[in-house]
Design an enzyme around this catalytic site. Structure first.
Site, PDB file in Angstrom:
ATOM      1  N   LEU A   1     -23.132 -85.717  37.548  1.00 27.40           N
ATOM      2  CA  LEU A   1     -23.185 -86.846  36.813  1.00 27.40           C
ATOM      3  C   LEU A   1     -24.181 -86.489  35.708  1.00 27.40           C
ATOM      4  O   LEU A   1     -25.195 -85.937  36.020  1.00 27.40           O
ATOM      5  CB  LEU A   1     -23.668 -88.171  37.841  1.00 27.40           C
ATOM      6  CG  LEU A   1     -22.636 -88.463  39.048  1.00 27.40           C
ATOM      7  CD1 LEU A   1     -23.340 -89.674  39.716  1.00 27.40           C
ATOM      8  CD2 LEU A   1     -21.251 -88.899  38.185  1.00 27.40           C
ATOM      9  N   ASP A   2     -23.773 -87.198  34.585  1.00 29.54           N
ATOM     10  CA  ASP A   2     -24.902 -87.286  33.547  1.00 29.54           C
ATOM     11  C   ASP A   2     -26.155 -87.665  34.245  1.00 29.54           C
ATOM     12  O   ASP A   2     -26.071 -88.453  35.092  1.00 29.54           O
ATOM     13  CB  ASP A   2     -24.450 -88.398  32.410  1.00 29.54           C
ATOM     14  CG  ASP A   2     -23.206 -87.610  31.635  1.00 29.54           C
ATOM     15  OD1 ASP A   2     -22.789 -86.455  31.884  1.00 29.54           O
ATOM     16  OD2 ASP A   2     -22.703 -88.410  31.018  1.00 29.54           O
ATOM     17  N   MET A   3     -27.334 -87.131  33.557  1.00 26.78           N
ATOM     18  CA  MET A   3     -28.689 -87.598  33.866  1.00 26.78           C
ATOM     19  C   MET A   3     -28.686 -89.190  33.931  1.00 26.78           C
ATOM     20  O   MET A   3     -29.337 -89.687  34.874  1.00 26.78           O
ATOM     21  CB  MET A   3     -29.730 -87.104  33.251  1.00 26.78           C
ATOM     22  CG  MET A   3     -31.295 -87.373  33.308  1.00 26.78           C
ATOM     23  SD  MET A   3     -32.508 -86.421  32.349  1.00 26.78           S
ATOM     24  CE  MET A   3     -32.177 -87.203  30.654  1.00 26.78           C
TER      25      MET A   3
ATOM     26  N   THR B   1     -26.537 -91.359  34.189  1.00 23.33           N
ATOM     27  CA  THR B   1     -25.581 -92.129  35.058  1.00 23.33           C
ATOM     28  C   THR B   1     -26.092 -92.039  36.371  1.00 23.33           C
ATOM     29  O   THR B   1     -26.710 -91.208  36.992  1.00 23.33           O
ATOM     30  CB  THR B   1     -24.340 -91.634  34.994  1.00 23.33           C
ATOM     31  OG1 THR B   1     -23.751 -91.358  33.517  1.00 23.33           O
ATOM     32  CG2 THR B   1     -23.410 -92.305  35.778  1.00 23.33           C
TER      33      THR B   1
END
Length: 224
Positions: free
Chosen positions: A67-69, A71
């Site tokens: 997951l994106d940082m 998110t």
């Protein structure tokens, strides 16, 4: 002002213990807080991440996806290399379904639809991605409007990605004219500052258990 989550000033949230939503001898599902890397970044200052926190308790845990940082939400990890290969193949074959909730600027119309806009890296503005109709990779997101707050002019939307491009959900919503609240990469300043974090959360994960075949349906409460 919104909290700007960038690798230049990486300040991971404190380690208050894992939020485990599922665990057995084959896999783990853990909730990642916003602002924490999924895997280590470059340099000593960027080593703290969800995967290393999990491995302190489960040394055989291996990353299957990220997951994106900025998110938050559900992240699947495998127990051991063989299971990592099997679960990774499930992702590649789209056997694992991920669902997200987001808050976006404006009122989504129509209330549901498909976004199929090809994406690629924006090399002049890394780590940003961009829509490129000629050279971008095929990218597919389904969206559904859940609620609209007319007073704030904000929509709550359910997002289901059918491909896994970097920043796909963020770029697709921005391309529709509805950037996510708190998005420091793609939203204009007023929308960035409308929330203290990126309002994107991986709220549901569905897959067949790789050993038993049982259907796993996991849900994480949306924190915004």
């Amino acid at each position: 002002m919104s909290a700007v989550h960038t690798l230049d000033d990486y300040t991971p949230p404190p380690d208050t213990g894992l939020q485990l939503y599922y665990q057995d001898d084959y896999l783990l599902v853990v909730d990642k807080p916003a602002g924490l890397l999924s895997v280590p970044g470059r340099g000593e200052a960027r080593q703290d991440c969800l995967s290393l926190r999990v491995q302190q308790r489960f040394p055989d845990a291996l990353v299957v996806h990220r997951l994106d940082m900025a998110t938050s939400g559900l992240l699947l990890m495998a127990r051991g290399l063989a299971m990592q290969r099997q679960l990774s193949a499930g992702f590649a074959g789209r056997d694992v379904q991920k669902t997200y909730q987001a808050l976006v600027a404006g009122q989504l119309q129509p209330a549901q639809g498909d976004i199929q806009l090809p994406l690629m890296a924006d090399w002049l503005q890394r780590p940003r991605q961009k829509v490129d109709l000629q050279d971008g990779k095929p990218s597919h997101t389904c969206y559904q409007l859940l609620a609209y707050d007319a007073a704030e002019d904000v929509s709550r939307v359910l997002l289901t990605p059918h491909t896994g491009r970097t920043h796909q959900l963020r770029v697709h919503m921005q391309a529709l004219g509805h950037p996510m609240l708190g998005d420091t990469l793609y939203a204009p300043p007023a929308v960035q500052q409308a929330a203290p974090r990126l309002c994107l959360h991986a709220c549901a994960l569905q897959l067949r258990h790789p050993h038993s075949g049982a259907l796993l349906q996991l849900h994480s409460p949306v924190p915004f």
